[in-house]
Design an enzyme around this catalytic site. Structure first.
Site, PDB file in Angstrom:
ATOM      1  N   HIS A   1      15.737  24.310 -71.892  1.00  0.00           N
ATOM      2  CA  HIS A   1      15.742  24.549 -70.321  1.00  0.00           C
ATOM      3  C   HIS A   1      17.037  24.793 -69.863  1.00  0.00           C
ATOM      4  O   HIS A   1      18.136  24.116 -70.481  1.00  0.00           O
ATOM      5  CB  HIS A   1      15.151  23.238 -69.732  1.00  0.00           C
ATOM      6  CG  HIS A   1      13.893  23.059 -69.518  1.00  0.00           C
ATOM      7  ND1 HIS A   1      13.009  21.629 -69.494  1.00  0.00           N
ATOM      8  CD2 HIS A   1      12.776  23.822 -69.203  1.00  0.00           C
ATOM      9  CE1 HIS A   1      11.679  21.922 -69.322  1.00  0.00           C
ATOM     10  NE2 HIS A   1      11.747  23.285 -69.184  1.00  0.00           N
TER      11      HIS A   1
ATOM     12  N   CYS B   1      16.637  15.683 -66.134  1.00  0.00           N
ATOM     13  CA  CYS B   1      15.425  15.885 -66.251  1.00  0.00           C
ATOM     14  C   CYS B   1      14.476  14.643 -65.340  1.00  0.00           C
ATOM     15  O   CYS B   1      13.357  15.262 -65.064  1.00  0.00           O
ATOM     16  CB  CYS B   1      15.022  15.576 -67.781  1.00  0.00           C
ATOM     17  SG  CYS B   1      15.546  17.113 -68.699  1.00  0.00           S
TER      18      CYS B   1
END
Length: 271
Positions: free
Chosen positions: A170, A264
């Site tokens: 990511h 996150c």
């Protein structure tokens, strides 16, 4: 040295009450390694307390059984100016999370744009307030076609960046926004052309090394002055301090087992 100042932020987080590592969809996940869910909850609470102690507002979404990765709230959507571009997860294990986050955002009254393209929310989108554009990652999770869709949904220009190392699957594991104009990133996580783009756009960026990235030191959240960063990333913290930021170390060792850390766990609500 950077002239830094803090601004109060509003965040959405999800308690890790159902957190475990029951499947492997990134290189960090090991289903044979034990996970202490109670410890994960306590570490998460410490993160929430640190955010509120520094003047930020924390909202929470109810976790749902059977969705162990729902704690990684950054992946649930991406918001700019009160408009929300929803998530559409690549892996079936996480796909039900999208509906849970959509329900929360709609109930909160924000304008929600349902996606048609695969994207994993703020995991692969970062907003740079100064120039007002979006940095968008692709290569492992988010389909590059989602970049144009996000730009249309949010009315912001989008800069696409290709990720090439699956350890940094990511964008938020390889790049973070520190203030209105400054970012930090690990160059080797990106393709050669994307590195060139980043050098051109951000000549004053804080450059991370591999040790910083492997310690999840780029999976951070900054309010422009205080930078909430994984406690393991001591080298990254030193780099930030040398540039005038204040590093706030947070131990999220249990949540790192699922492939995530501070960022996150946090979705920023940009109202």
């Amino acid at each position: 040295m950077t002239d830094t100042s803090a601004t109060s932020r509003t965040y959405l987080l999800c308690p890790p009450e159902h957190y475990t590592v029951s499947y492997a969809i990134n290189p960090w996940m090991d289903t044979t390694a034990p996970v202490d869910t109670a410890l994960a909850v306590n570490q998460w609470k410490t993160l929430c307390e640190a955010l509120t102690e520094h003047g930020h507002t924390v909202h929470t979404i109810e976790p749902e059984a059977g969705l162990p990765d729902m704690v990684y709230a950054a992946n649930g959507a991406f918001m700019v100016d009160g408009a929300v571009y929803g998530a559409r997860f690549r892996y079936p294990q996480r796909q039900p999370e999208a509906a849970a986050y959509e329900k929360w955002f709609r109930a909160a009254g924000w304008r929600f744009v349902a996606p048609t393209e695969t994207n994993e929310g703020e995991g692969d989108f970062a907003y740079v307030p100064g120039p007002g554009f979006i940095l968008a990652g692709y290569g492992f999770r988010t389909d590059p076609r989602a970049h144009a869709e996000a730009g249309e949904a949010l009315g912001r220009p989008v800069v696409s960046l290709k990720l090439v190392d699956d350890r940094f699957y990511h964008l938020d594991t390889a790049l973070a926004v520190l203030d209105d104009e400054t970012i930090t990133y690990y160059p080797q996580a990106f393709s050669a052309s994307s590195r060139k783009v980043l050098r051109q756009l951000f000549p004053g960026a804080v450059i991370a090394d591999e040790a910083d990235a492997l310690a999840f030191g780029l999976n951070l959240v900054s309010d422009g002055r205080n930078v909430f960063v994984n406690a393991e990333a001591t080298g990254m913290a030193a780099k930030l301090e040398s540039r005038g930021y204040r590093a706030v170390p947070i131990d999220l060792s249990e949540l790192k087992k699922g492939g995530g850390s501070v960022k996150c766990c946090i979705s920023e609500l940009r109202l």
